[in-house]
Enzyme design. Structure first.
Site, PDB file in Angstrom:
ATOM      1  N   SER A 170       0.812  -1.218   0.000  1.00 31.85           N
ATOM      2  CA  SER A 170       0.000   0.000   0.000  1.00 31.85           C
ATOM      3  C   SER A 170       0.844   1.265   0.000  1.00 31.85           C
ATOM      4  O   SER A 170       0.485   2.261   0.618  1.00 31.85           O
ATOM      5  CB  SER A 170      -0.932  -0.001   1.214  1.00 31.85           C
ATOM      6  OG  SER A 170      -0.165  -0.020   2.400  1.00 31.85           O
TER       7      SER A 170
ATOM      8  N   ALA B 168       3.249   2.813  -5.177  1.00 31.92           N
ATOM      9  CA  ALA B 168       3.094   1.916  -6.329  1.00 31.92           C
ATOM     10  C   ALA B 168       1.773   1.147  -6.242  1.00 31.92           C
ATOM     11  O   ALA B 168       0.995   1.116  -7.206  1.00 31.92           O
ATOM     12  CB  ALA B 168       4.279   0.943  -6.382  1.00 31.92           C
TER      13      ALA B 168
ATOM     14  N   SER C 273       7.610   2.943   2.926  1.00 30.73           N
ATOM     15  CA  SER C 273       8.740   3.844   2.611  1.00 30.73           C
ATOM     16  C   SER C 273       8.195   5.118   2.002  1.00 30.73           C
ATOM     17  O   SER C 273       8.740   6.207   2.202  1.00 30.73           O
ATOM     18  CB  SER C 273       9.688   3.200   1.601  1.00 30.73           C
ATOM     19  OG  SER C 273      10.474   2.232   2.216  1.00 30.73           O
ATOM     20  N   THR C 274       7.140   4.969   1.221  1.00 31.58           N
ATOM     21  CA  THR C 274       6.543   6.135   0.574  1.00 31.58           C
ATOM     22  C   THR C 274       6.302   7.253   1.585  1.00 31.58           C
ATOM     23  O   THR C 274       6.677   8.406   1.357  1.00 31.58           O
ATOM     24  CB  THR C 274       5.213   5.736  -0.095  1.00 31.58           C
ATOM     25  OG1 THR C 274       5.495   4.744  -1.073  1.00 31.58           O
ATOM     26  CG2 THR C 274       4.518   6.932  -0.723  1.00 31.58           C
TER      27      THR C 274
ATOM     28  N   GLU D 206      18.420  18.736  -6.380  1.00 30.45           N
ATOM     29  CA  GLU D 206      19.130  17.758  -5.553  1.00 30.45           C
ATOM     30  C   GLU D 206      20.383  17.298  -6.277  1.00 30.45           C
ATOM     31  O   GLU D 206      20.533  17.531  -7.488  1.00 30.45           O
ATOM     32  CB  GLU D 206      18.228  16.543  -5.278  1.00 30.45           C
ATOM     33  CG  GLU D 206      17.134  16.843  -4.266  1.00 30.45           C
ATOM     34  CD  GLU D 206      16.267  15.643  -3.934  1.00 30.45           C
ATOM     35  OE1 GLU D 206      16.220  14.704  -4.745  1.00 30.45           O
ATOM     36  OE2 GLU D 206      15.650  15.659  -2.862  1.00 30.45           O
TER      37      GLU D 206
ATOM     38  N   HIS E 124      22.566   5.423   2.154  1.00 31.51           N
ATOM     39  CA  HIS E 124      22.571   6.836   2.523  1.00 31.51           C
ATOM     40  C   HIS E 124      23.688   7.019   3.534  1.00 31.51           C
ATOM     41  O   HIS E 124      23.818   6.222   4.457  1.00 31.51           O
ATOM     42  CB  HIS E 124      21.210   7.222   3.128  1.00 31.51           C
ATOM     43  CG  HIS E 124      21.027   8.704   3.214  1.00 31.51           C
ATOM     44  ND1 HIS E 124      21.723   9.466   4.115  1.00 31.51           N
ATOM     45  CD2 HIS E 124      20.264   9.550   2.506  1.00 31.51           C
ATOM     46  CE1 HIS E 124      21.377  10.734   3.950  1.00 31.51           C
ATOM     47  NE2 HIS E 124      20.492  10.812   2.977  1.00 31.51           N
TER      48      HIS E 124
ATOM     49  N   ARG F 121      27.232  10.987  -2.767  1.00 32.12           N
ATOM     50  CA  ARG F 121      26.721  10.104  -1.725  1.00 32.12           C
ATOM     51  C   ARG F 121      27.498   8.788  -1.568  1.00 32.12           C
ATOM     52  O   ARG F 121      27.875   8.406  -0.466  1.00 32.12           O
ATOM     53  CB  ARG F 121      25.298   9.742  -2.137  1.00 32.12           C
ATOM     54  CG  ARG F 121      24.332   9.679  -1.016  1.00 32.12           C
ATOM     55  CD  ARG F 121      22.989   9.304  -1.582  1.00 32.12           C
ATOM     56  NE  ARG F 121      22.006  10.323  -1.255  1.00 32.12           N
ATOM     57  CZ  ARG F 121      20.702  10.134  -1.351  1.00 32.12           C
ATOM     58  NH1 ARG F 121      20.210   8.994  -1.764  1.00 32.12           N
ATOM     59  NH2 ARG F 121      19.882  11.094  -1.023  1.00 32.12           N
TER      60      ARG F 121
ATOM     61  N   HIS G 283      19.392   2.177   1.823  1.00 34.21           N
ATOM     62  CA  HIS G 283      18.361   3.186   1.598  1.00 34.21           C
ATOM     63  C   HIS G 283      17.439   2.810   0.445  1.00 34.21           C
ATOM     64  O   HIS G 283      16.226   2.938   0.542  1.00 34.21           O
ATOM     65  CB  HIS G 283      19.070   4.507   1.293  1.00 34.21           C
ATOM     66  CG  HIS G 283      18.167   5.685   1.152  1.00 34.21           C
ATOM     67  ND1 HIS G 283      17.241   6.032   2.119  1.00 34.21           N
ATOM     68  CD2 HIS G 283      18.047   6.608   0.167  1.00 34.21           C
ATOM     69  CE1 HIS G 283      16.601   7.119   1.725  1.00 34.21           C
ATOM     70  NE2 HIS G 283      17.054   7.479   0.544  1.00 34.21           N
TER      71      HIS G 283
ATOM     72  N   ARG H 257      20.617   5.028  -8.608  1.00 33.63           N
ATOM     73  CA  ARG H 257      19.385   5.818  -8.798  1.00 33.63           C
ATOM     74  C   ARG H 257      19.667   7.304  -8.656  1.00 33.63           C
ATOM     75  O   ARG H 257      20.317   7.737  -7.704  1.00 33.63           O
ATOM     76  CB  ARG H 257      18.360   5.397  -7.733  1.00 33.63           C
ATOM     77  CG  ARG H 257      17.135   6.258  -7.700  1.00 33.63           C
ATOM     78  CD  ARG H 257      16.309   5.970  -6.462  1.00 33.63           C
ATOM     79  NE  ARG H 257      16.960   6.442  -5.250  1.00 33.63           N
ATOM     80  CZ  ARG H 257      16.340   7.138  -4.286  1.00 33.63           C
ATOM     81  NH1 ARG H 257      15.065   7.419  -4.383  1.00 33.63           N
ATOM     82  NH2 ARG H 257      16.998   7.520  -3.213  1.00 33.63           N
TER      83      ARG H 257
HETATM   84  C1  LIG Z   1      13.627   7.798   4.347  1.00 32.31           C
HETATM   85  C2  LIG Z   1      13.367   7.713   2.875  1.00 32.31           C
HETATM   86  C3  LIG Z   1      13.360   8.861   2.091  1.00 32.31           C
HETATM   87  C4  LIG Z   1      13.114   8.769   0.713  1.00 32.31           C
HETATM   88  N1  LIG Z   1      13.042   9.918  -0.042  1.00 32.31           N
HETATM   89  C5  LIG Z   1      12.678   9.830  -1.357  1.00 32.31           C
HETATM   90  C6  LIG Z   1      12.467  11.000  -2.136  1.00 32.31           C
HETATM   91  O1  LIG Z   1      12.588  12.116  -1.663  1.00 32.31           O
HETATM   92  N2  LIG Z   1      12.107  10.846  -3.451  1.00 32.31           N
HETATM   93  C7  LIG Z   1      11.958   9.623  -4.041  1.00 32.31           C
HETATM   94  O2  LIG Z   1      11.627   9.543  -5.233  1.00 32.31           O
HETATM   95  N3  LIG Z   1      12.142   8.504  -3.305  1.00 32.31           N
HETATM   96  C8  LIG Z   1      12.480   8.575  -1.993  1.00 32.31           C
HETATM   97  N4  LIG Z   1      12.651   7.432  -1.263  1.00 32.31           N
HETATM   98  C9  LIG Z   1      12.385   6.139  -1.920  1.00 32.31           C
HETATM   99  C10 LIG Z   1      10.879   5.975  -2.104  1.00 32.31           C
HETATM  100  O3  LIG Z   1      10.225   6.486  -0.979  1.00 32.31           O
HETATM  101  C11 LIG Z   1      10.504   4.514  -2.270  1.00 32.31           C
HETATM  102  O4  LIG Z   1      11.313   3.924  -3.244  1.00 32.31           O
HETATM  103  C12 LIG Z   1       9.049   4.373  -2.717  1.00 32.31           C
HETATM  104  O5  LIG Z   1       8.230   5.085  -1.839  1.00 32.31           O
HETATM  105  C13 LIG Z   1       8.665   2.910  -2.739  1.00 32.31           C
HETATM  106  O6  LIG Z   1       7.289   2.820  -2.942  1.00 32.31           O
HETATM  107  P1  LIG Z   1       6.617   1.396  -3.047  1.00 32.31           P
HETATM  108  O7  LIG Z   1       5.164   1.621  -3.203  1.00 32.31           O
HETATM  109  O8  LIG Z   1       7.338   0.605  -4.055  1.00 32.31           O
HETATM  110  O9  LIG Z   1       6.938   0.704  -1.631  1.00 32.31           O
HETATM  111  P2  LIG Z   1       6.540   1.152  -0.154  1.00 32.31           P
HETATM  112  O10 LIG Z   1       6.102   2.541  -0.101  1.00 32.31           O
HETATM  113  O11 LIG Z   1       7.646   0.748   0.748  1.00 32.31           O
HETATM  114  O12 LIG Z   1       5.292   0.208   0.155  1.00 32.31           O
HETATM  115  C14 LIG Z   1       5.472  -1.192   0.311  1.00 32.31           C
HETATM  116  C15 LIG Z   1       4.186  -1.774   0.849  1.00 32.31           C
HETATM  117  O13 LIG Z   1       4.226  -3.194   0.767  1.00 32.31           O
HETATM  118  C16 LIG Z   1       3.737  -3.741   1.983  1.00 32.31           C
HETATM  119  N5  LIG Z   1       4.269  -5.107   2.119  1.00 32.31           N
HETATM  120  C17 LIG Z   1       5.549  -5.510   2.196  1.00 32.31           C
HETATM  121  N6  LIG Z   1       5.593  -6.856   2.285  1.00 32.31           N
HETATM  122  C18 LIG Z   1       4.319  -7.299   2.267  1.00 32.31           C
HETATM  123  C19 LIG Z   1       3.719  -8.587   2.337  1.00 32.31           C
HETATM  124  N7  LIG Z   1       4.436  -9.718   2.414  1.00 32.31           N
HETATM  125  N8  LIG Z   1       2.361  -8.669   2.322  1.00 32.31           N
HETATM  126  C20 LIG Z   1       1.592  -7.542   2.241  1.00 32.31           C
HETATM  127  N9  LIG Z   1       2.122  -6.301   2.163  1.00 32.31           N
HETATM  128  C21 LIG Z   1       3.467  -6.184   2.169  1.00 32.31           C
HETATM  129  C22 LIG Z   1       4.214  -2.783   3.031  1.00 32.31           C
HETATM  130  O14 LIG Z   1       3.506  -2.983   4.221  1.00 32.31           O
HETATM  131  C23 LIG Z   1       3.913  -1.470   2.315  1.00 32.31           C
HETATM  132  O15 LIG Z   1       2.554  -1.188   2.440  1.00 32.31           O
HETATM  133  C24 LIG Z   1      12.896   7.505   0.114  1.00 32.31           C
HETATM  134  C25 LIG Z   1      12.900   6.350   0.902  1.00 32.31           C
HETATM  135  C26 LIG Z   1      13.127   6.445   2.267  1.00 32.31           C
HETATM  136  C27 LIG Z   1      13.098   5.179   3.082  1.00 32.31           C
END
Ligand SMILES: Cc1cc2nc3c(=O)[nH]c(=O)nc-3n(C[C@H](O)[C@H](O)[C@H](O)COP(=O)(O)OP(=O)(O)OC[C@H]3O[C@@H](n4cnc5c(N)ncnc54)[C@H](O)[C@@H]3O)c2cc1C
Length: 544
Positions: free
Chosen positions: A10, A13, A39-40, A111, A239, A285, A346, A381
């Site tokens: 959630s 993505a 992470s989002t 950035e 990071h 970095r 990170h 990245r």
């Molecule tokens: C501190 C930090 C700062 C960042 N800053 C930036 C930024 O400024 N700009 C940028 O572009 N990117 C940034 N990033 C990277 C970016 O945030 C992430 O790459 C992106 O948000 C990932 O989105 P996602 O939807 O793929 O995964 P996530 O947002 O991590 O969501 C993953 C989801 O999967 C769920 N999940 C995991 N395993 C299971 C399972 N087995 N069963 C059910 N659910 C599960 C989790 O509970 C979660 O809901 C940052 C990351 C961090 C950690």
């Protein structure tokens, strides 16, 4: 349980794909804990996109290719970057509040690695705003069922249902997933027309990480187990500065602090960056992270110090109110105390290999977000390109899902049998799980971290294979818990990182090895691995 589209995760993505797919299908979104534990929600900087009159797609493309160090897929880079502004407008139309400039246009930040101002942001809490707006929309949709505290356990494909991987993934088909309902403890089979894995990254494979606890590489491990191709897992972005404190597990100290003059020092006060790079503390970095790692290994210390105490206190507090407050909560007044910091895992550039429609090689199985490897990031990245990738790919995946659902015959109800718990019993040895988890993370940190070598990787491989054997035994002997699922996935994902790193006998982008410190043109290609490469004719996974 039955659904047309099953989305696992959630974050940006999963939620964006759900909203787009809900225009033509019934959607179920599963998430391991609370829906905003992602992470989002932690993303600080913002989303990169070409919106300024002085900027051009070509410039953003060039910056992305430069960062990717020869491994980006140029068609993917061009497509995602060109579709970026549309994705940002869509978010604004949904109600996202981004920081505005005085003239009312979006305020665009800059950035590292970007040649122009192009970072759309919501102060320094962009991810929280994106998560908020998407989650509100998802909760309001009557076509989307959101299940919190539901952990995906194993994907089910035609092949896995009969315990056999077909020779070619395209002969297989994804049917759904087994899901652990954390509250009832039951394992529920979910039959789905198609599955999108968007489970984020795998930072929890490392001792120090900026990722939330949910980032255990579940989607990548599950996809690997059913035979999907996995690519470029050796490229982990570290990071340089995460606060070192037992309860501040993943608090980042932004690079902007060094931008404002903070100096990295060893515990005896030496400003060591001077001997690593002409730009000293403002070096890129990966160079800063590598320098800190070298100093820590040399001295055997647990952390280095980030010192901005020479600046006027008022200036520090005004510029970094959030970091100042958070550090105070952990007992550090950054205007007076140098902060203890360590580098932290990170971002994962690799993942489940997909095409520009988010399709894996297995029909009906898609991947989106940090879990996927589309070819955008290559070997490193570019900052703020990851949220952008998820937003754009969500729309492309939804378009492909529609075509797939229109043409595929829905799987029959009996396609996924009920979960067979066998003779499993409640574990009376939870300490084993915690101990093994700790061992995985320390092994990965010490031997597969920022600086690698053949010897370190071999050590890590031996240890992780041993842990894998042990964890697979618990998995069949004990009743499944979320901790056990996570540990099992971490072990798999660690193995994938090690195997990819061992394959790349050169240093490129985020992969640095003492044994092959330079580029080698032979390796100017993705590292692609899959389970078929490691199982013998009897179907047994071997140690190679
Ligand atoms: C501190 C930090 C700062 C960042 N800053 C930036 C930024 O400024 N700009 C940028 O572009 N990117 C940034 N990033 C990277 C970016 O945030 C992430 O790459 C992106 O948000 C990932 O989105 P996602 O939807 O793929 O995964 P996530 O947002 O991590 O969501 C993953 C989801 O999967 C769920 N999940 C995991 N395993 C299971 C399972 N087995 N069963 C059910 N659910 C599960 C989790 O509970 C979660 O809901 C940052 C990351 C961090 C950690």
């Amino acid at each position: 349980m039955q659904t047309e589209v099953l989305i696992i995760g959630s974050g940006v993505a999963g939620l964006m794909t759900a909203l787009k797919a809900a225009r033509f299908a019934e959607v179920t979104v599963l998430t391991k804990k609370e829906a905003d534990n992602t992470s989002t929600a932690k993303a600080q900087g913002g989303i990169a996109s070409v919106l300024d009159a002085a900027d051009r797609f070509d410039f953003h493309i060039r910056d992305t290719l430069n960062a990717g160090d020869g491994l980006c897929h140029e068609d993917v880079v061009g497509t995602i970057i060109r579709e970026g502004p549309g994705a940002i407008r869509e978010l604004v139309d949904m109600g996202a509040h981004f920081t505005l400039a005085k003239n009312g246009d979006l305020d665009l930040g800059r950035e590292g690695g970007h040649s122009h101002r192009r970072i759309v942001h919501s102060q320094d809490m962009t991810g929280r705003e994106v998560q908020r707006v998407l989650l509100e929309r998802v909760r309001a949709s009557d076509k989307i069922r959101l299940l919190e505290n539901h952990t995906a356990l194993n994907l089910v494909t035609l092949g896995s249902a009969i315990g056999n991987l077909p020779e070619n993934p395209s002969q297989d088909r994804c049917l759904g997933c087994y899901v652990h309902d954390v509250e009832s403890g039951e394992i529920v089979p979910v039959l789905a027309g198609a599955v999108v894995i968007s489970t984020g990254g795998a930072g929890k494979a490392y001792l120090y990480t900026s990722n939330p606890d949910v980032a255990s590489g579940a989607g990548i491990a599950m996809a690997y187990r059913v035979g999907a191709d996995i690519a470029n897992m050796e490229f982990i972005q570290f990071h340089p500065t995460c606060l070192f404190h037992p309860s501040a597990k993943s608090f980042l100290i932004s690079e902007a602090v060094r931008g404002e003059g903070a100096i990295l020092r060893t515990l005896d006060g030496n400003a060591f960056m001077e001997s690593y790079h002409p730009m000293k503390d403002l070096a890129p970095r990966d160079i800063v992270a590598r320098a800190i790692d070298t100093e820590l290994k040399k001295k055997g210390d647990d952390f280095v110090l980030l010192d901005i105490t020479h600046k006027p206190a008022r200036e520090i507090i005004d510029r970094f109110p959030n970091i100042y407050d958070q550090c105070l909560q952990y007992g550090f007044d950054m205007t007076k105390d140098p902060l203890p910091v360590v580098p932290a895992a990170h971002y994962l550039c690799g993942g489940v290999l997909t095409d520009l429609e988010g399709k894996t090689g297995i029909p009906g199985l898609y991947a989106c977000g940090e879990t996927a490897c589309t070819g955008l990031h290559g070997a490193n990245r570019l900052a703020s390109n990851s949220l952008l990738e998820s937003l754009v790919m969500a729309g492309r995946i939804a378009a492909s899902l529609k075509k797939y659902l229109d043409s595929a015959v829905p799987p029959p109800l009996e396609a996924i049998p009920p979960w067979d718990p066998g003779d499993s019993v409640d574990s009376d040895e939870n300490v084993v799980i915690t101990h093994n988890w700790d061992e995985v993370r320390r092994t990965m940190w010490n031997y597969v971290g920022i600086v690698r070598s053949d010897r370190r990787l071999q050590r890590a491989l031996d240890r992780i294979l041993m842990l894998k054997k042990e964890v697979e035994e618990y998995y069949w002997d004990f009743k499944v818990t979320r901790e056990l699922i996570e540990l099992r996935n971490l072990v798999y994902v660690s193995l994938l990182i090690i195997r990819c790193a061992m394959t790349r006998k050169e240093s490129r982008g985020l992969h640095y090895t003492l044994d092959y410190p330079g580029h080698d043109e032979k390796f100017r290609k993705d590292t692609v691995i899959n389970r078929r490469m490691y199982i013998d004719k009897r179907g047994i996974e071997n140690r190679e």
